[in-house]
Design an enzyme around this catalytic site. Structure first.
Site, PDB file in Angstrom:
ATOM      1  N   LEU A  64      75.488  91.632   0.363  1.00 41.81           N
ATOM      2  CA  LEU A  64      74.624  90.783  -0.377  1.00 41.81           C
ATOM      3  C   LEU A  64      74.699  89.316   0.703  1.00 41.81           C
ATOM      4  CD1 LEU A  64      75.912  91.089  -3.929  1.00 41.81           C
ATOM      5  CD2 LEU A  64      73.737  92.045  -2.773  1.00 41.81           C
ATOM      6  N   PRO A  65      73.602  88.483   0.448  1.00 45.18           N
ATOM      7  CA  PRO A  65      73.525  87.177   1.264  1.00 45.18           C
ATOM      8  C   PRO A  65      74.740  86.262   1.303  1.00 45.18           C
ATOM      9  CG  PRO A  65      71.584  87.490  -0.048  1.00 45.18           C
ATOM     10  CD  PRO A  65      72.317  88.450  -0.478  1.00 45.18           C
ATOM     11  N   THR A  98      79.185  88.093   4.223  1.00 40.51           N
ATOM     12  CA  THR A  98      79.850  87.141   4.630  1.00 40.51           C
ATOM     13  C   THR A  98      80.107  85.971   3.545  1.00 40.51           C
ATOM     14  OG1 THR A  98      79.187  87.469   7.042  1.00 40.51           O
ATOM     15  CG2 THR A  98      80.178  85.531   6.751  1.00 40.51           C
ATOM     16  N   LYS A 173      85.970  86.733  10.407  1.00 38.98           N
ATOM     17  CA  LYS A 173      84.467  86.693  10.542  1.00 38.98           C
ATOM     18  C   LYS A 173      83.926  85.224  10.636  1.00 38.98           C
ATOM     19  CE  LYS A 173      80.214  87.841  10.255  1.00 38.98           C
ATOM     20  NZ  LYS A 173      79.581  88.125  11.278  1.00 38.98           N
ATOM     21  N   LYS A 248      74.571  79.014   6.846  1.00 45.36           N
ATOM     22  CA  LYS A 248      75.418  79.309   5.902  1.00 45.36           C
ATOM     23  C   LYS A 248      76.652  79.346   6.223  1.00 45.36           C
ATOM     24  CE  LYS A 248      76.401  83.355   4.835  1.00 45.36           C
ATOM     25  NZ  LYS A 248      76.453  84.894   4.369  1.00 45.36           N
TER      26      LYS A 248
HETATM   27  P1  NAD Z   1      69.297  90.015   3.622  1.00 50.60           P
HETATM   28  O1  NAD Z   1      69.038  88.550   3.138  1.00 50.60           O
HETATM   29  O2  NAD Z   1      68.429  90.678   4.628  1.00 50.60           O
HETATM   30  O3  NAD Z   1      69.507  91.113   2.977  1.00 50.60           O
HETATM   31  C1  NAD Z   1      70.142  90.815   1.435  1.00 50.60           C
HETATM   32  C2  NAD Z   1      69.865  91.701   0.290  1.00 50.60           C
HETATM   33  O4  NAD Z   1      70.575  91.870  -0.618  1.00 50.60           O
HETATM   34  C3  NAD Z   1      68.417  91.555   0.058  1.00 50.60           C
HETATM   35  O5  NAD Z   1      67.698  92.872   0.120  1.00 50.60           O
HETATM   36  C4  NAD Z   1      68.321  91.101  -1.401  1.00 50.60           C
HETATM   37  O6  NAD Z   1      67.299  91.677  -2.109  1.00 50.60           O
HETATM   38  C5  NAD Z   1      69.732  91.890  -1.812  1.00 50.60           C
HETATM   39  N1  NAD Z   1      70.301  91.172  -3.077  1.00 50.60           N
HETATM   40  C6  NAD Z   1      70.575  89.744  -3.353  1.00 50.60           C
HETATM   41  N2  NAD Z   1      71.017  89.835  -4.508  1.00 50.60           N
HETATM   42  C7  NAD Z   1      71.240  91.026  -5.107  1.00 50.60           C
HETATM   43  C8  NAD Z   1      71.960  91.669  -6.312  1.00 50.60           C
HETATM   44  N3  NAD Z   1      72.249  90.962  -7.074  1.00 50.60           N
HETATM   45  N4  NAD Z   1      71.589  93.130  -6.216  1.00 50.60           N
HETATM   46  C9  NAD Z   1      71.181  93.660  -5.471  1.00 50.60           C
HETATM   47  N5  NAD Z   1      70.645  93.206  -4.471  1.00 50.60           N
HETATM   48  C10 NAD Z   1      70.536  91.963  -4.126  1.00 50.60           C
HETATM   49  O7  NAD Z   1      70.618  89.671   4.548  1.00 50.60           O
HETATM   50  P2  NAD Z   1      71.302  90.723   5.701  1.00 50.60           P
HETATM   51  O8  NAD Z   1      70.893  90.087   7.027  1.00 50.60           O
HETATM   52  O9  NAD Z   1      71.400  91.953   5.343  1.00 50.60           O
HETATM   53  O10 NAD Z   1      72.831  90.054   5.660  1.00 50.60           O
HETATM   54  C11 NAD Z   1      73.879  90.533   4.381  1.00 50.60           C
HETATM   55  C12 NAD Z   1      75.174  89.753   4.977  1.00 50.60           C
HETATM   56  O11 NAD Z   1      75.659  90.073   5.761  1.00 50.60           O
HETATM   57  C13 NAD Z   1      75.020  88.234   4.649  1.00 50.60           C
HETATM   58  O12 NAD Z   1      76.392  87.695   4.212  1.00 50.60           O
HETATM   59  C14 NAD Z   1      75.178  87.965   6.241  1.00 50.60           C
HETATM   60  O13 NAD Z   1      75.579  86.526   6.546  1.00 50.60           O
HETATM   61  C15 NAD Z   1      75.932  89.060   6.762  1.00 50.60           C
HETATM   62  N6  NAD Z   1      75.559  89.590   8.218  1.00 50.60           N
HETATM   63  C16 NAD Z   1      74.289  89.733   8.740  1.00 50.60           C
HETATM   64  C17 NAD Z   1      74.173  90.017   9.905  1.00 50.60           C
HETATM   65  C18 NAD Z   1      72.680  90.215  10.391  1.00 50.60           C
HETATM   66  O14 NAD Z   1      72.415  90.338  11.763  1.00 50.60           O
HETATM   67  N7  NAD Z   1      71.763  89.983   9.559  1.00 50.60           N
HETATM   68  C19 NAD Z   1      75.146  90.606  10.866  1.00 50.60           C
HETATM   69  C20 NAD Z   1      76.546  90.289  10.136  1.00 50.60           C
HETATM   70  C21 NAD Z   1      76.545  89.984   8.989  1.00 50.60           C
END
Ligand code: NAD
Length: 300
Positions: A64-65, A98, A173, A248
């Site tokens: 999740l975000p 994260t 991280k 964030k």
């Molecule tokens: P994103 O915003 O693309 O995806 C998050 C998903 O969570 C969305 O599809 C949203 O609809 C869903 N969501 C939110 N609340 C929800 C709930 N209560 N129930 C079900 N679904 C829900 O984010 P992301 O890029 O996939 O990143 C996710 C996490 O990973 C973050 O914490 C980010 O910091 C970390 N991260 C991202 C990357 C990257 O390159 N994108 C790399 C490493 C770590």
């Protein structure tokens, strides 16, 4: 194994696909219907709620975000119970988002009170790593939980580290992403300076890659459009790791530093740069779009 996967965004979707490919029975849930439809096409079972996805699961994985989403999912709110209350059985809980170590410990403590094992398992490697199944997982939690999760994490990642107790994965991280924010903004700064002085960004990138300024951003995530095929910069900074998420993470680093009186001048500078970039309307672009901040007024 029967796995529930909650959160099918830029990272969660390809991670869940790799679990399906590895032969696991994967039930998925996201607030966005179209995200679930895509997963359904790959063989996952789309569910109407996190609770129904988790029903009968041996492992629940969330991606999740931010911390507030993780807290809300597992702990609920006054008006609606969280997953811990609604869960049947005792699945292993693995949160790969994260979030702050404090949030991870709060959710972990609630999990333990309910008799569940909780791991924080944030990842590094970006969307490319999630698609290729080569992510780095940085796990916090008990040794037994880590050993139980490892075979499943190996279907999504190449390097699986055990950093320590609950929250330790998030500390590692956050340190990594603070360094990444500094490296990406520094790389963008150097490229803009060179180009403003007549250099070709591809030539300058190659020179710095082979010199003492070489770093991960130059090697696999070049922020200048057109320099690297397949990079976020070469597709108008769409998808990837959003500026808002980097802002964030740099905020999390700042909070962590405040809590232990650490000095993080470079991390603070990077946080301000990404926050400004986001405030100017680029929060939904990949974080390498910080390059645009350095290109303002280029034509004049
Ligand atoms: P994103 O915003 O693309 O995806 C998050 C998903 O969570 C969305 O599809 C949203 O609809 C869903 N969501 C939110 N609340 C929800 C709930 N209560 N129930 C079900 N679904 C829900 O984010 P992301 O890029 O996939 O990143 C996710 C996490 O990973 C973050 O914490 C980010 O910091 C970390 N991260 C991202 C990357 C990257 O390159 N994108 C790399 C490493 C770590």
């Amino acid at each position: 194994m029967k796995i529930a996967f909650i959160g099918l965004g830029n990272m969660g979707a390809p991670m869940a696909v790799n679990l399906v490919k590895a032969g696991h029975e994967v039930s998925v849930f996201d607030l966005v219907d179209s995200a679930m439809k895509r997963l359904e096409e790959t063989g996952a079972l789309a569910c109407a709620s996190a609770q129904s996805a988790a029903s009968g699961a041996e492992i629940v994985i969330s991606m999740l975000p931010a911390g507030q989403h993780v807290r809300r999912l597992y702990l609920g709110r006054e008006d609606s119970p969280g997953l811990f209350e609604a869960l049947e059985g005792n699945p292993l809980i693995v949160d790969a988002s994260t979030i702050s170590p404090e949030d991870a410990r709060a959710v972990g403590t609630a999990a333990e009170a309910r008799g569940l094992t909780y791991l924080d398992a944030p990842v590094s490697g970006g969307v490319g790593g999630a698609q290729a199944g080569t992510l780095t997982f940085i796990v916090g939690g008990s040794e037994a939980g880590y050993e139980q999760a490892r075979p499943v994490l190996e279907a999504m990642g190449k390097n699986i580290f055990h950093a320590g107790g609950i929250g330790a994965g998030q500390v590692a991280k956050i340190c990594n992403n603070m360094l990444l924010g500094i490296l990406m903004s520094g790389t963008a700064e150097a490229l803009a300076l060179g180009v403003k002085n007549g250099l070709d960004p591809a030539v300058l990138s190659e020179i710095m890659k082979q010199s003492s300024g070489g770093n991960w951003a130059l090697n696999v995530y070049n922020p200048w459009p057109g320099v690297m095929e397949g990079s976020a910069a070469s597709r108008d900074y769409q998808g990837g790791f959003l500026t808002d998420l980097m802002a964030k993470d740099l905020g999390l680093a700042w909070e962590l530093a405040l809590g232990c009186k650490a000095t993080v001048p470079m991390g603070s500078q990077a946080r301000n740069l990404f926050a400004l970039h986001s405030a100017q309307g680029s929060g939904g672009l990949d974080f390498s779009s910080i390059q645009q901040l350095y290109r303002a007024g280029e034509e004049s």
